[in-house]
Design an enzyme around this catalytic site. Structure first.
Site, PDB file in Angstrom:
ATOM      1  N   TRP A 192       4.546   5.309   3.579  1.00 48.78           N
ATOM      2  CA  TRP A 192       4.582   6.792   4.095  1.00 48.78           C
ATOM      3  C   TRP A 192       4.591   6.493   5.761  1.00 48.78           C
ATOM      4  O   TRP A 192       3.830   6.006   6.037  1.00 48.78           O
ATOM      5  CB  TRP A 192       3.417   7.308   3.584  1.00 48.78           C
ATOM      6  N   ASP A 273      -4.708   4.710  -0.582  1.00 51.08           N
ATOM      7  CA  ASP A 273      -4.314   5.756  -0.378  1.00 51.08           C
ATOM      8  C   ASP A 273      -3.965   6.747  -1.594  1.00 51.08           C
ATOM      9  O   ASP A 273      -3.125   6.172  -2.238  1.00 51.08           O
ATOM     10  CB  ASP A 273      -3.249   5.922   0.601  1.00 51.08           C
ATOM     11  N   LYS A 309      -1.283  17.648  -3.541  1.00 55.61           N
ATOM     12  CA  LYS A 309       0.011  17.969  -4.355  1.00 55.61           C
ATOM     13  C   LYS A 309      -0.529  18.047  -5.932  1.00 55.61           C
ATOM     14  O   LYS A 309       0.211  19.082  -6.360  1.00 55.61           O
ATOM     15  CB  LYS A 309       0.664  16.315  -4.352  1.00 55.61           C
TER      16      LYS A 309
HETATM   17  N1  KET Z   1      -0.660   9.425   1.747  1.00 56.32           N
HETATM   18  C1  KET Z   1       0.634   9.689   1.212  1.00 56.32           C
HETATM   19  C2  KET Z   1       1.235   8.440   0.547  1.00 56.32           C
HETATM   20  C3  KET Z   1       1.460  10.847   1.556  1.00 56.32           C
HETATM   21  O1  KET Z   1       2.587  10.726   1.069  1.00 56.32           O
HETATM   22  C4  KET Z   1       0.788  12.007   1.981  1.00 56.32           C
HETATM   23  C5  KET Z   1       1.778  13.112   2.127  1.00 56.32           C
HETATM   24  C6  KET Z   1      -0.280  11.943   2.509  1.00 56.32           C
HETATM   25  C7  KET Z   1      -1.158  10.883   2.304  1.00 56.32           C
HETATM   26  C8  KET Z   1      -1.215  12.917   3.324  1.00 56.32           C
HETATM   27  O2  KET Z   1      -1.072  14.414   2.660  1.00 56.32           O
HETATM   28  P1  KET Z   1      -1.854  15.518   3.384  1.00 56.32           P
HETATM   29  O3  KET Z   1      -1.254  16.684   2.898  1.00 56.32           O
HETATM   30  O4  KET Z   1      -2.291  15.076   4.527  1.00 56.32           O
HETATM   31  O5  KET Z   1      -3.106  15.247   2.182  1.00 56.32           O
HETATM   32  N2  KET Z   1       3.026  13.002   2.076  1.00 56.32           N
HETATM   33  C9  KET Z   1       4.121  14.021   2.259  1.00 56.32           C
HETATM   34  C10 KET Z   1       3.781  15.089   3.344  1.00 56.32           C
HETATM   35  C11 KET Z   1       3.413  14.399   4.720  1.00 56.32           C
HETATM   36  O6  KET Z   1       4.576  13.539   5.344  1.00 56.32           O
HETATM   37  O7  KET Z   1       2.724  15.048   5.396  1.00 56.32           O
HETATM   38  C12 KET Z   1       5.431  13.279   2.264  1.00 56.32           C
HETATM   39  O8  KET Z   1       5.566  12.073   2.400  1.00 56.32           O
HETATM   40  O9  KET Z   1       6.456  14.262   2.358  1.00 56.32           O
END
Ligand code: KET
Length: 464
Positions: A192, A273, A309
Site C-alpha cells: 500500500w 496491518d 472498509k
Molecule cells: N492499510 C492498508 C493495507 C490499506 O489499504 C489502507 C487503506 C489503510 C491501511 C488505511 O486505511 P484507513 O482509512 O486509514 O483506515 N487503503 C485505501 C485507502 C487509502 O489509500 O487511504 C486504498 O488503498 O485505496
C-alpha cells in the site's frame, strides 16, 4: 535481539522525558527534527516593524515562496481526477471504497442502528481519554485475537484507539522510532503506497522484501523468505493480515507457518496491518487467522486495525494499534508510551466511530447483522470478480489466461497492466485507477464488467 535495540520491556511509564530527550540515553533523534525546534529557524519568529511602503512589498513576497507543488496522492488523487471528469462512462476503480451495484456509497444498516441508539441515549461530546473509548478498545482487541485468546485473558495487549488504520500505523511507527532506534521495517514489494510515507515521516528506515512475482502473477514465496532471513536480526516485518493490498495475493496457511518460523528464528518483530478483517473471506475469524497464529506462538507483535472498509466507516477515522507483549506489566508501560506519543500529535481521538464499533461489536444482535452485511459486501465483490473474469475470457481472443484474477482475494485486483496501459484506461476509457495496475472491484458493478473488459483488453493488447 540486536544490541542497538531496546526491548519492549524497557519501556517505562514513569520516565519524564520530553520528545527531545533520549529514553535511557539510547535514542538518537534525527538532526532535522532538532533543527525544526530551534526558534532561530522559525520563519514566524522573524517579526520586524515595516514602514508603510516596505510593508506592501513584504506582503507581496510570500514567505512560502520556496514551497514547491506536491504531487497528487497516487490513490486519493485518482478520486480527485475522477470527480473532475465530466464523461458519462467514467468509472472510479482507484480508492478501495465499497459501492453498491448502483455504484453509490453504502452506509451499513448496523451503523445506522448503532447511531440511532447513540441519539436515543443522548451521549455527550466530552473529550475521550488519550487512549480512546474503553468499550471500543476492549471489543476491538477481542475481535482481532478472539475473546478467549490467552493474550487477552492475561492482559498482554496494549490497545490504543487510533485515527483509523493510517493513524494507528503512524503511532506504531513513532513507537519504533523512539524505542528501537535504527531498527528497520521490512515492507512487501509492492505494498500500500502510504506505508512508505508513514515510515519516512516517522524517520524509520525501511527496505523491501520480495512479494509479488510478475511471471506467475502470484506470491514470490522463496524470495520473501530469503529477504526476511537476510534482514538484520530484530527487524520489524510489516505483513498484511489478509487481502494484501495491492496484489490481492495472500500466503496460504502453510506459508504463514513458514513465515512465522523465519521471523521467530531471526528474532524479528511481526507488525501486522489489518485493514480488511472480514472483507477478504467474509469471515472475521478466518481473516484474523494469520495474526492469531503469530500470537499463539507467544511472539510479541504489533497490529494496526481499521474499520474503514469492514464497517464502511471511512470518514469516521476509527481503528486501533495493539501491541502484544510478554507480560501485562510490559503492556501497561507500552500503552503509557503510546498515549504519550498521541497526546502532542492529536491529543485524543474522535468518539463517534468508536461508539459505533463498540455498539455493533458489543451487542450480539447487531454483531450478527454486521456479519451478514459483511458477507453480502464480500459476496458482491466476489460476483463482480467472477463476471470480470468471464467477460475477459469470452472477449479476449488471444488465448491469454486471466485466471489469476480469480486467485486474488479482497477488494482489489492487480491486473498486471503497466503505467502506459493504465494511462490508456483513464485517457481513452475513463476508467480511473492507480498507475500500479490495481483496480478496486468494490467500485465496479456487474453491469459495468463488460465495458471494463473491453477497456482492459484494448489497453493490454494495443498499448505496450
Ligand atoms: N492499510 C492498508 C493495507 C490499506 O489499504 C489502507 C487503506 C489503510 C491501511 C488505511 O486505511 P484507513 O482509512 O486509514 O483506515 N487503503 C485505501 C485507502 C487509502 O489509500 O487511504 C486504498 O488503498 O485505496
Amino acid at each position: 535481539m540486536a544490541s542497538t535495540m531496546l526491548s519492549l520491556a524497557s519501556v517505562s511509564p514513569s520516565a519524564s522525558l520530553s520528545t527531545h530527550e533520549t529514553p535511557k540515553g539510547k535514542v538518537k533523534l534525527g538532526s532535522s527534527f532538532l533543527s525544526l525546534n530551534k526558534g532561530r529557524n522559525n520563519l514566524f519568529a522573524k517579526t520586524e516593524s515595516f514602514g508603510r511602503i516596505s510593508m506592501v512589498a513584504a506582503v507581496n513576497v510570500s514567505k512560502f515562496e520556496g514551497v514547491t507543488m506536491a504531487p497528487p496522492d497516487p490513490i486519493l488523487g485518482v478520486s480527485e481526477a475522477f470527480k473532475a471528469s465530466t464523461n458519462q462512462s467514467k468509472l472510479n476503480l482507484g480508492v478501495g471504497a465499497y459501492r453498491t451495484e448502483e455504484l453509490q456509497p453504502y452506509v451499513l444498516d448496523v451503523v445506522k442502528k448503532a447511531e440511532n441508539l447513540m441519539i436515543e441515549r443522548g451521549e455527550n461530546k466530552e473529550y475521550l481519554p488519550i487512549e480512546g473509548l474503553a468499550a471500543f478498545n476492549k471489543v476491538t482487541a477481542e475481535l482481532l485475537f478472539g475473546a478467549d485468546n490467552p493474550v487477552i485473558k492475561q492482559q498482554k495487549v496494549a490497545t490504543v484507539q487510533g485515527l483509523s488504520g493510517t493513524g494507528s500505523l503512524r503511532l506504531a511507527a513513532a513507537l519504533i522510532e523512539r524505542y528501537f532506534p535504527g531498527a528497520k521495517v521490512l515492507i512487501s514489494s509492492p505494498t500500500w503506497g502510504n506505508h512508505k510515507n508513514i515510515f519516512n515521516d516517522s524517520r524509520v528506515p525501511w527496505s523491501e522484501y520480495r512479494y509479488y512475482d510478475p511471471k506467475t502473477v502470484g506470491l514470490d514465496f522463496e524470495g520473501m523468505i530469503s529477504d526476511i532471513k537476510a534482514a538484520p536480526e530484530g527487524s520489524f516485518v510489516l505483513l498484511h493480515g489478509c487481502a494484501h493490498n495491492p496484489t490481492g495475493i495472500d500466503p496460504t496457511p502453510d506459508q504463514w507457518e513458514k513465515i512465522a518460523d523465519v521471523i521467530q528464528e531471526k528474532n524479528h518483530i511481526p507488525f501486522f496491518d489489518v485493514a480488511y478483517q472480514g472483507f477478504a473471506s467474509g469471515s472475521l475469524d478466518t481473516d484474523a487467522a494469520s495474526v492469531r497464529l503469530f500470537a499463539a506462538r507467544g511472539l510479541e507483535l504489533l497490529v494496526a486495525q481499521s474499520y474503514s472498509k469492514n464497517l464502511g466507516l471511512y470518514a469516521e477515522r476509527i481503528g486501533a494499534i495493539n501491541v502484544v507483549c510478554t507480560s501485562s506489566d510490559t503492556a501497561t508501560r507500552v500503552k503509557s508510551q503510546l498515549k504519550r506519543i498521541a497526546r502532542p500529535m492529536y491529543s485524543n481521538p474522535p468518539v463517534h466511530g468508536a461508539r459505533i464499533v463498540a455498539n455493533v461489536v458489543g451487542d450480539p444482535t447487531l454483531f450478527g447483522e454486521w456479519k451478514a452485511e459483511m458477507e453480502m459486501m464480500a459476496g458482491r465483490i466476489k460476483n463482480v470478480r467472477q463476471k470480470l473474469y468471464d467477460n475477459l475470457t469470452a472477449k479476449d481472443k488471444s488465448g491469454k489466461d486471466w485466471s489469476f484474477i480469480l486467485k486474488q482475494i479482497g477488494m482489489f485486483s492487480f491486473t498486471g497492466l503497466n503505467k502506459a496501459q493504465t494511462e490508456n484506461m483513464t485517457n481513452k476509457w475513463h476508467v480511473y485507477m492507480t498507475k500500479d495496475g490495481r483496480i478496486s472491484l468494490a467500485g465496479l458493478s456487474l453491469a459495468k464488467c463488460e465495458y471494463l473488459s473491453d477497456a482492459i483488453i484494448d489497453s493490454y493488447h494495443n498499448v505496450s
